[in-house]
Design a protein around this motif. Structure first.
Motif, mmCIF file in Angstrom:
data_model
loop_
_atom_site.group_PDB
_atom_site.id
_atom_site.type_symbol
_atom_site.label_atom_id
_atom_site.label_comp_id
_atom_site.label_asym_id
_atom_site.label_seq_id
_atom_site.Cartn_x
_atom_site.Cartn_y
_atom_site.Cartn_z
ATOM 1 N N ASN A 63 0.820 -1.203 0.000
ATOM 2 C CA ASN A 63 0.000 0.000 0.000
ATOM 3 C C ASN A 63 0.861 1.263 0.000
ATOM 4 O O ASN A 63 0.584 2.222 -0.719
ATOM 5 C CB ASN A 63 -0.915 -0.025 1.223
ATOM 6 N N ARG A 120 2.135 2.127 -3.375
ATOM 7 C CA ARG A 120 1.131 2.772 -4.237
ATOM 8 C C ARG A 120 1.022 4.265 -3.943
ATOM 9 O O ARG A 120 0.742 5.065 -4.811
ATOM 10 C CB ARG A 120 -0.243 2.119 -4.041
ATOM 11 N N TYR A 121 1.218 4.645 -2.678
ATOM 12 C CA TYR A 121 1.149 6.058 -2.292
ATOM 13 C C TYR A 121 2.509 6.741 -2.366
ATOM 14 O O TYR A 121 2.642 7.877 -1.967
ATOM 15 C CB TYR A 121 0.610 6.194 -0.862
ATOM 16 N N ARG A 128 5.025 6.181 -0.466
ATOM 17 C CA ARG A 128 5.356 6.524 0.925
ATOM 18 C C ARG A 128 6.251 5.467 1.578
ATOM 19 O O ARG A 128 6.238 5.278 2.789
ATOM 20 C CB ARG A 128 4.059 6.666 1.751
ATOM 21 N N GLU A 180 -4.139 5.509 5.161
ATOM 22 C CA GLU A 180 -4.303 6.168 3.866
ATOM 23 C C GLU A 180 -4.377 7.680 4.052
ATOM 24 O O GLU A 180 -3.817 8.442 3.276
ATOM 25 C CB GLU A 180 -5.540 5.614 3.155
ATOM 26 N N TYR A 223 -0.865 8.832 4.841
ATOM 27 C CA TYR A 223 -0.037 8.863 3.627
ATOM 28 C C TYR A 223 -0.337 10.102 2.779
ATOM 29 O O TYR A 223 0.550 10.717 2.225
ATOM 30 C CB TYR A 223 -0.284 7.616 2.766
ATOM 31 N N ARG A 224 -1.613 10.453 2.723
ATOM 32 C CA ARG A 224 -1.975 11.625 1.907
ATOM 33 C C ARG A 224 -1.392 12.908 2.486
ATOM 34 O O ARG A 224 -1.097 13.848 1.766
ATOM 35 C CB ARG A 224 -3.507 11.743 1.792
#
Ligand SMILES: [Fe+2]
Length: 312
Positions: A173, A176-177, A179, A268, A271-272
Motif C-alpha cells: 500500500n 502505491r502512495y 510513501r 491512507e 499517507y496523503r
C-alpha cells in the motif's frame, strides 16, 4: 475502517507491480526466480558454525536484563543455543505451529516489493551467508546471524508475528502512495531498533540492537540517546541513520500497543498528508514527545563511530 494494509489484494501469488511504482534496481542473480528464494540454504562449514557460536556467546553476555522477555523466551522456545548456524527447515517446523511463520533463504538483499510479499505470506526472508572473522564486529549487510538470531525469536510472539504480517501487506500500500520512505522509518524504529517498557525497566526488541553487543548496552542504558514513547505519525516523519548507533530510540508499552497504533488506524489519510521527505532530524525532540529519557547526545556530538567516541 481503512487499515495499515489494503485488504482486497491477493498475496497468494506475487502481485503485479504497477509501472509507475519505483523500486530499487537490484540485479536478480540468475539462479533465483521472481520470488528471489535460494533453492536451498547454504551448507555451512565448521568455521561458519564456530563464528555463529562465538557471536551467540558474545550476545548472551550482554542480553540478559537488556533484551525483551519475548525475545529471550523465543530464543529458548526455538532452542537457538543448540550450536551452529540453525537449519531454516527445522526453525520453520518449530515456528509454524506457534505463529504460522517460516524462515526462507535469500541472497543478501532482495527488492522491497518481494520482501513485503514474503512477509504478507508469513515467510521471513533470511540472508544465507554468514560474516567472516574480519567482519565479526561490524557488518552493514544483514547476514544469517542478524536475520535469524535478531529477528526470528520475536516471531514466536503471536502479536508481534501479526504485526510483521500486517507490515508486509502495508508495504504494498505504501508503494502505491509513494510513501515507502515513511514506512521504512517505522520498520527502522520498531522492527530494527525498537525498545519496550517492561515491569522492571526498558528492554530491547529490535533486531539491529539485539544482534550487536555495543548497541544492546547503548540503547538500553547509555545517557547519550533520547528514548521517546512511540508515536507513529511522528516516527514516520523522522530521519534515521544506518551506519552508526541511533541518536533516538522509540519505546512501546507492549506489542498490543504497537499493533493498535499501526494496524488499527487510517494510514491512507496519513499517507496523503505526509510530506515527501522527513520533517525531523534523528536527534530532535519535539513538543508532542512523551519523553522517557532526554539524551545528552554526547556520543553524536563527539563525532560518532568514525571518531572513535565512546558509546556512553
Ligand atoms: Fe534486520
Amino acid at each position: 475502517m481503512a487499515t495499515l494494509a489494503k485488504t482486497d489484494q491477493d498475496y497468494s501469488v506475487l502481485p503485479h507491480m504497477p509501472d509507475d511504482v519505483f523500486t530499487a534496481p537490484l540485479k536478480r542473480p540468475e539462479h533465483v526466480g521472481e520470488d528471489w528464494l535460494e533453492p536451498a540454504q547454504t551448507v555451512y562449514d565448521g568455521e561458519d558454525d564456530a563464528i555463529w557460536n562465538d557471536l551467540f556467546a558474545r550476545q548472551m553476555e550482554v542480553l540478559p536484563g537488556r533484551a525483551a522477555t519475548a525475545f529471550l523466551k523465543g530464543l529458548e522456545r526455538l532452542d537457538l543455543s543448540r550450536g551452529g548456524v540453525p537449519e531454516f527447515a527445522r526453525l520453520s517446523a518449530e515456528l509454524e505451529p506457534m505463529t504460522g511463520w517460516s524462515v526462507v533463504p535469500v541472497p543478501m538483499l532482495i527488492p522491497d516489493h518481494v520482501f513485503f510479499w514474503h512477509l504478507a505470506n508469513r515467510r521471513f526472508p533470511a540472508g544465507n551467508f554468514i560474516r567472516t572473522r574480519e567482519t565479526f564486529d561490524y557488518i552493514q549487510e544483514p547476514d544469517v546471524f542478524h536475520d535469524v538470531f535478531g529477528h526470528v525469536p520475536m516471531l514466536t510472539d503471536p502479536v508481534y508475528a501479526d504485526y510483521m504480517y500486517e507490515y508486509g501487506k502495508a508495504g504494498w500500500n505504501a508503494m502505491r502512495y509513494n510513501r515507502l520512505k515513511a514506512l521504512g522509518a517505522l520498520y527502522w524504529y520498531t522492527v530494527e531498533f525498537g525498545l519496550i517498557e517492561e515491569a522492571d525497566g526498558i528492554r530491547a526488541y529490535g533486531a539491529g540492537i539485539l544482534s550487536g553487543p555495543t548497541e544492546a548496552v547503548f540503547a538500553v542504558e547509555a545517557e547519550s540517546p533520547n528514548r521517546i514513547m512511540l508515536n507513529v505519525d511522528r516516527v514516520m516523519r523522522t530521519d534515521y541513520v544506518i551506519s552508526d548507533l541511533q541518536p533516538t530510540y522509540f519505546v512501546i508499552e507492549s506489542f498490543e500497543d504497537l499493533y493498535r497504533q499501526t494496524v488499527e488506524r487510517d494510514f491512507e489519510r496519513l499517507y496523503r498528508n505526509l510530506p515527501p521527505s522527513f520533517t525531523y532530524a534523528n536527534s530532535a525532540i519535539i513538543d508532542v514527545d512523551n519523553l522517557v529519557h532526554r539524551g545528552t547526545q554526547e556520543y553524536l556530538l563527539r563525532g560518532g563511530r568514525g571518531s572513535g567516541a565512546a558509546p556512553v
